[in-house]
Design a protein around this motif. Structure first.
Motif, mmCIF file in Angstrom:
data_model
loop_
_atom_site.group_PDB
_atom_site.id
_atom_site.type_symbol
_atom_site.label_atom_id
_atom_site.label_comp_id
_atom_site.label_asym_id
_atom_site.label_seq_id
_atom_site.Cartn_x
_atom_site.Cartn_y
_atom_site.Cartn_z
ATOM 1 N N LYS A 1 50.921 100.765 40.670
ATOM 2 C CA LYS A 1 51.655 102.134 41.375
ATOM 3 C C LYS A 1 52.323 103.005 40.196
ATOM 4 N N GLY A 2 53.126 102.330 39.416
ATOM 5 C CA GLY A 2 53.885 102.908 38.246
ATOM 6 C C GLY A 2 52.939 103.510 37.332
ATOM 7 N N PHE A 3 51.791 102.993 37.068
ATOM 8 C CA PHE A 3 50.604 103.744 36.161
ATOM 9 C C PHE A 3 49.769 104.652 36.798
ATOM 10 N N THR A 4 50.076 104.891 38.257
ATOM 11 C CA THR A 4 48.877 105.703 38.760
ATOM 12 C C THR A 4 49.872 106.757 39.781
ATOM 13 N N LEU A 5 50.323 106.298 40.768
ATOM 14 C CA LEU A 5 50.895 107.350 41.909
ATOM 15 C C LEU A 5 52.293 107.729 41.510
ATOM 16 N N ASP A 6 53.043 106.940 41.256
ATOM 17 C CA ASP A 6 54.307 106.833 40.722
ATOM 18 C C ASP A 6 54.700 107.987 39.601
ATOM 19 N N ALA A 7 53.467 107.717 38.592
ATOM 20 C CA ALA A 7 53.347 108.443 37.281
ATOM 21 C C ALA A 7 52.942 109.755 37.859
ATOM 22 N N ALA A 8 51.893 109.990 38.700
ATOM 23 C CA ALA A 8 51.543 111.458 38.982
ATOM 24 C C ALA A 8 52.629 112.133 39.888
ATOM 25 N N TYR A 9 53.593 111.366 40.728
ATOM 26 C CA TYR A 9 54.714 112.066 41.272
ATOM 27 C C TYR A 9 55.755 112.564 40.516
ATOM 28 N N ALA A 10 55.919 111.838 39.300
ATOM 29 C CA ALA A 10 56.973 112.028 38.529
ATOM 30 C C ALA A 10 56.581 113.203 37.684
ATOM 31 N N GLY A 11 55.168 113.493 37.781
ATOM 32 C CA GLY A 11 54.829 114.981 36.944
ATOM 33 C C GLY A 11 54.388 115.949 38.013
ATOM 34 N N HIS A 12 54.811 115.870 39.312
ATOM 35 C CA HIS A 12 54.659 116.704 40.209
ATOM 36 C C HIS A 12 53.186 117.005 40.393
ATOM 37 N N ASN B 1 46.194 104.243 48.732
ATOM 38 C CA ASN B 1 46.325 105.466 49.695
ATOM 39 C C ASN B 1 47.417 106.439 49.558
ATOM 40 N N GLU B 2 47.587 107.380 50.303
ATOM 41 C CA GLU B 2 48.614 108.382 50.001
ATOM 42 C C GLU B 2 49.930 107.773 50.379
ATOM 43 N N SER B 3 50.047 106.595 50.980
ATOM 44 C CA SER B 3 51.313 105.898 51.419
ATOM 45 C C SER B 3 51.631 104.934 50.505
ATOM 46 N N GLY B 4 50.626 104.545 49.342
ATOM 47 C CA GLY B 4 50.932 103.754 48.380
ATOM 48 C C GLY B 4 50.689 102.478 48.636
ATOM 49 N N LYS B 5 49.386 102.054 49.686
ATOM 50 C CA LYS B 5 49.282 100.979 50.198
ATOM 51 C C LYS B 5 47.804 100.818 49.304
ATOM 52 N N LEU B 6 47.675 99.508 48.811
ATOM 53 C CA LEU B 6 46.253 99.125 47.951
ATOM 54 C C LEU B 6 45.367 99.117 49.119
ATOM 55 N N LYS C 1 62.927 95.760 38.644
ATOM 56 C CA LYS C 1 62.660 95.635 40.108
ATOM 57 C C LYS C 1 63.899 95.997 41.017
ATOM 58 N N THR C 2 65.096 95.634 40.253
ATOM 59 C CA THR C 2 66.361 96.225 40.984
ATOM 60 C C THR C 2 66.392 97.725 41.119
ATOM 61 N N LEU C 3 65.773 98.484 40.117
ATOM 62 C CA LEU C 3 65.697 99.934 40.596
ATOM 63 C C LEU C 3 64.543 100.354 41.498
ATOM 64 N N LEU C 4 63.333 99.729 41.578
ATOM 65 C CA LEU C 4 62.420 99.834 42.491
ATOM 66 C C LEU C 4 62.814 99.431 43.942
ATOM 67 N N ASP C 5 63.435 98.423 44.064
ATOM 68 C CA ASP C 5 64.057 98.130 45.283
ATOM 69 C C ASP C 5 65.286 98.857 45.818
ATOM 70 N N SER C 6 65.702 99.748 45.003
ATOM 71 C CA SER C 6 66.763 100.668 45.640
ATOM 72 C C SER C 6 66.266 101.863 46.180
ATOM 73 N N GLY C 7 64.847 102.079 46.060
ATOM 74 C CA GLY C 7 64.262 103.128 46.914
ATOM 75 C C GLY C 7 63.911 104.201 46.040
ATOM 76 N N ILE C 8 63.646 104.062 44.803
ATOM 77 C CA ILE C 8 63.201 105.089 43.994
ATOM 78 C C ILE C 8 61.876 104.806 43.361
ATOM 79 N N ALA C 9 61.223 105.757 43.065
ATOM 80 C CA ALA C 9 59.883 105.547 42.490
ATOM 81 C C ALA C 9 60.148 105.235 40.961
ATOM 82 N N LEU C 10 59.224 104.463 40.359
ATOM 83 C CA LEU C 10 59.199 104.007 39.141
ATOM 84 C C LEU C 10 58.074 104.278 38.404
ATOM 85 N N PRO C 11 57.940 105.471 37.707
ATOM 86 C CA PRO C 11 56.919 105.898 36.762
ATOM 87 C C PRO C 11 56.842 104.903 35.628
#
Length: 566
Positions: free
Chosen positions: A506-517, A53-58, A450-460
């Motif tokens: 999420k990395g192959f869907t919503l985070d990738a979309a986010y990384a491309g605006h 969903n828009e919050s990133g929940k499956l 995982k370290t990068l994702l856990d730091s609070g950044i999107a991971l495309p």
């Protein structure tokens, strides 16, 4: 070319609808009106659907309704909701169309149409494959291909021109390494390029030479340009062949959208033409090449977004260093297995400030290729300096690959809002040589998803095809297991950096979309977004993780229309 094109009527790739095509600059995009002739609403039922969903929940669903190519609703009451047509999902698993956040579209097409050396077991084996291809393609002035990787050969040594000369000496041969950061040629190619023992290595590149100073036939990073300058120039006809070969391949593997990491002016114009004619088979978020002589012209054109989201141009791909396998990745300390080498900076430090301020100042996202810890460090420093000087952190700037990072730099991605755009299969491909190159101490900041994702950044996430295979399920599998497709190593390679299947998805869907605006229209199957989806044969969220890579796509839909079926 003006970035706002007048309305043109065209047929939308394989769809049987007439659309009115309009491109717009970002400034005028909100004022656009869309003329669209559509079929009535369609119900896709009998599926086991998953989306974020828009919050990133499956979330899960059993049916969805499509109208005008977009999702209208999920889990409707079929008895009380009139629709004009129905698609039976036959109990298959439905997922959003997957997004590859870093690939090379025409490079994939070329790879599919040229000699492929990915499976070669030695330089001699590769040369034999080249000879067979050359015999079958006698009309080609140059024999080109890619995919060799000396790290997979028993001697782990770079090949030589002599290896090729034994099987083909009358025509020039140019073969890109699997990562495109080295080129292997025969003597004929060096003769045509005028390469001799007196030819110096260019900045950011190396001509490999033997003990007597003679070029061996391998050119690293920027040195490859000495050869590439003599290759036949690509034409639109060649681009079209490459585009459609790549498009068919991606759609068959469930990829409906991709981020094209570095296009020159010719490809820029070609993509515009193909978009207007409705011939782009997948959605393309294109990064303009920072090294193109016409970069300023393309920046001056402004951002371009097709209203149907088949082409979006608002970013620039810059080149920080080379690759780890060819020892071109720039390291803060010497290579553990080559103490005299530190790698190569392809963009020199004195040129970085002007590049960053020019691109970010023009309102374009800057996506900086950095594999080694030095390249990542200097890039983060330059982003920080630029943001303090002119701003631009809101552009979702990226470091492409972010492969080896000094531990102290890991948290800076999140604090600077710089996205690490990473490719899971790079880790499983590099596991046999990365420790040799880096030593164990530097592995603390390597492939640190995982370290990068856990730091609070999107991971495309993406694949970097054709460097790696384009199948996104290979990437999902590698992200979750940290294993290759032979289930090695048994406990996973630095398994503490593995992702959950939900995080990888999420990395192959919503985070990738986010990384491309593009999260406003892509990345999830939620109301208002394009109905790009795939039907697959198994449930990646419930099966044993070791089998994720075996997932097969049975059908692919773009904007609600079937574009691939098995």
């Amino acid at each position: 070319m003006n970035s706002t094109l007048s309305a043109l009527t065209f047929k939308k790739h394989s769809l049987s609808k007439l659309l009115t095509a309009t491109f717009a600059t970002a400034a005028t995009l909100g004022a656009m009106t869309t003329t669209l002739t559509v079929d009535a609403a369609t119900l896709v039922e009998n599926v086991k659907g998953y989306t974020l969903n828009e919050s990133g929940k499956l979330i899960t669903f059993k049916n969805l309704v499509i109208d005008e190519g977009k999702v209208v609703a999920l889990d409707i009451d079929k008895d009380n909701t009139p629709v004009d047509s129905t698609i039976d999902g036959k109990g298959k698993v439905m997922l959003p169309g997957l997004i590859d956040a870093h690939g090379h579209l025409l490079g994939l097409g070329a790879n599919l149409l040229e000699v492929d050396l990915r499976e070669s077991s030695s330089a001699q084996d590769a040369a034999k494959t080249v000879a067979e291809y050359a015999f079958a393609n006698g009309q080609q002035a140059w024999i080109t291909g890619r995919g060799w990787n000396q790290e997979l050969w028993s001697d782990r040594a770079f090949p030589t021109a002599a290896d090729l000369d034994k099987v083909i000496s009358d025509r020039p041969v140019a073969l890109a390494r699997v990562d495109s950061h080295a080129t292997w040629v025969n003597s004929k190619a060096m003769e045509i390029a005028g390469i001799t023992k007196d030819t110096p290595s260019p900045a950011g590149g190396e001509i490999i030479k033997d003990a007597d100073g003679n070029p061996t036939g391998v050119f690293i990073d920027n040195a490859s340009q000495l050869i590439e300058a003599h290759l036949p120039k690509a034409s639109n006809a060649i681009y079209e062949q490459q585009l459609h070969a790549a498009g068919e391949h991606l759609l068959a593997n469930g990829v409906t959208s991709m981020h094209d990491a570095g296009i020159d002016r010719d490809v820029y114009d070609f993509y515009l033409k193909e978009a207007v004619e409705g011939d782009l088979p997948v959605r393309i978020y294109a990064m303009v090449s920072a090294t193109d002589p016409e970069l300023s012209t393309m920046l001056g054109n402004g951002t371009i977004r097709d209203k149907d989201d088949f082409l979006y141009i608002r970013s620039v791909k810059a080149y920080g260093d080379g690759a780890l396998g060819s020892r071109g990745a720039a390291l803060l300390e010497p290579y553990s297995d080559a103490p005299h080498q530190h790698g190569l900076l392809l963009t020199q430090p004195e040129d970085m400030t002007q590049l960053f301020t020019t691109v970010i100042g023009a309102g374009f996202q800057l996506n900086y290729h950095a594999i080694g810890d030095k390249a990542n460090h200097v890039a983060l420093n330059e982003f920080e300096t630029t943001f303090k000087s002119i701003g631009g952190s809101e552009l979702r700037n990226r470091i492409e690959h972010a492969q080896v990072i000094a531990p102290d730099d890991l948290a800076r991605f999140s604090s600077l809002k710089v996205l690490p755009s990473m490719q899971p299969t790079h880790a499983t491909s590099d596991k046999n040589m990365a420790e040799d190159r880096l030593g164990k101490d530097r592995m603390k900041g390597a492939y640190a998803w995982k370290t990068l994702l856990d730091s609070g950044i999107a991971l495309p996430l993406g694949s970097d095809f054709p460097v790696e295979l384009a199948n996104p399920f290979y990437g999902l599998h590698a992200a979750v297991t940290r294993q290759d497709r032979n289930n090695q190593p048994v406990k996973g390679w630095y398994a503490h950096e593995a992702l959950t299947i939900e995080q990888a998805f999420k990395g192959f869907t919503l985070d990738a979309a986010y990384a491309g605006h593009m999260e406003d229209t892509l990345g999830t199957l939620t109301p208002g977004k394009w109905a790009d989806f795939i039907l697959v044969d198994q449930d990646i969220f419930t099966i044993d993780a070791k089998d994720i890579w075996k997932t097969e796509v049975h059908a692919t839909y773009v904007a609600g229309e079937e574009v691939f079926s098995k």
